[in-house]
Design a protein around this motif. Sequence first.
Motif, PDB file in Angstrom:
ATOM      1  N   ASN A  31      -9.648  -2.475  -2.168  1.00  0.00           N
ATOM      2  CA  ASN A  31      -9.020  -1.153  -2.228  1.00  0.00           C
ATOM      3  C   ASN A  31      -9.189  -0.421  -0.899  1.00  0.00           C
ATOM      4  OD1 ASN A  31      -8.077  -1.385  -4.783  1.00  0.00           O
ATOM      5  ND2 ASN A  31      -9.695  -0.173  -5.746  1.00  0.00           N
ATOM      6  N   LYS A  55       0.337   1.539  -5.952  1.00  0.00           N
ATOM      7  CA  LYS A  55       0.856   0.527  -5.030  1.00  0.00           C
ATOM      8  C   LYS A  55       2.166  -0.049  -5.550  1.00  0.00           C
ATOM      9  CE  LYS A  55      -3.862  -0.207  -3.784  1.00  0.00           C
ATOM     10  NZ  LYS A  55      -5.074  -1.015  -3.881  1.00  0.00           N
ATOM     11  N   GLY A  91      -8.219  -3.151 -10.858  1.00  0.00           N
ATOM     12  CA  GLY A  91      -9.442  -3.258 -10.060  1.00  0.00           C
ATOM     13  C   GLY A  91     -10.486  -2.230 -10.449  1.00  0.00           C
TER      14      GLY A  91
HETATM   15 MG    MG Z   1      -7.417  -2.551  -6.436  1.00  0.00          MG
END
Ligand code: MG
Length: 672
Positions: A420, A483, A492
Amino acid sequence: MQGEAREIASILTQMFEQAPTFMALLRGPEHRYELANPSYLRLIGNRDVIGRTVAEALPDAVEQGFLAILDEVYRTGETYNATGALFAMQAEPGGPVDEHYLDFVFQPLRGPDGVVNGIFVEGADVTERRRAEQERRESEALYKGLFDAIDEGFCVIEFFDGPHGPDSDYVHVSANAAYARHAGIPNVVGQKLREMVPAEADAWVARYGAVLRTGEPIRFQQELVATGRYLELAAIRIEPPSRRQVAVLFQDITARRQAELALAELNATLEHQVQERTAELVATGEALRQSQKMEAVGQLTGGIAHDFNNLLTGIIGSLEMMSTRLAQGRIADLERYITGSMGAARRAAGLTQRLLAFSRRQTLDPRPINVNTLVNGMADLIVRSVGPQIEVETAGAAGLWTVHADAGQLENALLNLCINARDAMPDGGKLTIETSNRWMDERTARVRGLEPGQYVSLCVSDTGTGMTPEVVARAFDPFFTTKPIGQGTGLGLSMVYGFAGQSGGAARIYSEVGRGTMICIYLPRQTGEAAEEEELAVVADTPRAEGSETILLVDDEPLIRMLAAEQLAELGYAVIEAEDGPSALKILNSANPISLLITDVGLPGGMNGRQLADAARVSRPGLEVLFITGYAENAVLNHGHLEPGMHVITKPFQMDVFARRVKDLVVKAGVA
Ligand code: MG
Ligand code: ADP
């Protein structure tokens, strides 16, 4: 005779006077009252009628058509009978109307010539009886209405003596509309129990017979087997007992009972179901963790492939240089290229092993962890995956407490945070991984959603884009991503969050738009003894062979075989080489003394290393075996669950590690 006649006349007079029925004697075509008994006078309000005509004495009767009837009787000489005729009478004109229902007869009287000369009126006031009848009819209608309206089934049964003894059967004398609905039997009235449901008649007779005998009402549940209905019933005796009747009120509770049974069944199996679901959940959880990890691996591969190419370029370049120099006969500073390419190759090997180890670990297995060691172990992987534009710094606190968590998950969480951070710094920047011990008092703990106490924090910060408060608020949500499709899954941080919570800790985001982000994982300090970290065996100077033991080396890759054979020879062993299973087996079946079999697992010639070892042990039981294996061949070796005396070394390996393993095994073989 005269006296007798008088006596009779006196009796008749008395009867006439005392009769409960009303009587009057009318004479002539004008119906003039000659006699009227007290009952009659009472009926007409004690009017003075004797000697007067009906028309004079009873104008109200005239109005109601009685005079016309009298005329008719007088004229025709035919008796007139009336039942329940209404006679509305006013005691005085204009007074209240008194309604009477009368049964009466107008009987023509004839003279000696046979001609009608009077009318005898005789009758009874049936107003009371009529009213009672009316009431009975009304109450009957009410009863019948209720009877048919109630939702419950209702019937009256009447016992009789059957072939099975007194009161051994009954007939249904009445039943309401709901009866058929609840019992599932239409047109029950008139049906006899033993004809209707012969198989279960005894049970029903027993139930209701008791009610008839004792007068005790009962309430019970029973299945009407014939129609498969489960009924709830109440029965009472209808008095007097001589009627031999019982009333039954009942309801079909089949559905309710089925629900109850299902519920009981459910309760009984609930535990089992919970176990099953839990197992499913655990399996799903494991699958999820694995897929999260593979996602992280997928994110890494781009960076790693790049890095790998760099390493390979270095190795190939060195080899090319060496071959050029050799061709030129310049062998003076070859060492430089050898050292350089070996270093690169070792780094590449370390990287693949790290990646494989990371992606392989599946089950949740919390154990004591030194977070610094874990971070250092991951550092190489992280540096390579974020690329050269990002500077990575690790700052591990000295004397860091041990935590209790699943190492694979923590590695995964760390990687996710770093990925990230990388994504937030497309133009490069600085990524810092920091660990520290934290004492959390009541207040700070509450802010982080934790219990007060001792924690270890692992924080990853970047100098990237930062997050708006709205993004911060949702960042931990599964599938929340800013994203573009294909780049973000939004899983995540949810993994990081879930892992931290599961380990008794928490995760927090600190971020400022345009300046950067820091995300911290807090894990509770491990209480009690911290387990020892696995010490990496320090490879000191390589031991040399004691005698001249013989080793059989099987590998189809000539280069690896050559390198290994040379290494072994340098250690002082005699080496016999074979390139596949069958040729190796020939040697094993000979009388050659062999201390150790070293074999690759994947071999050509229709026999893998594992099969070769098994075959070898037929003629040489207890032969020590060392398998050389790549990751993919793990399954052939039963995932590391090997028989005693069988060992594994994973490719690629460093030659000195290899030498030490061989030496240990040969010594073992010698002792055995
Ligand atoms: Mg991520
Ligand atoms: P993904 O990375 O697949 O989008 P994550 O759960 O890892 O999913 O992150 C969710 C979102 O949180 C990201 O899409 C991003 O908007 C934001 N985010 C996470 N880490 C950072 C960071 N270090 N800097 C800026 N934004 C971040």
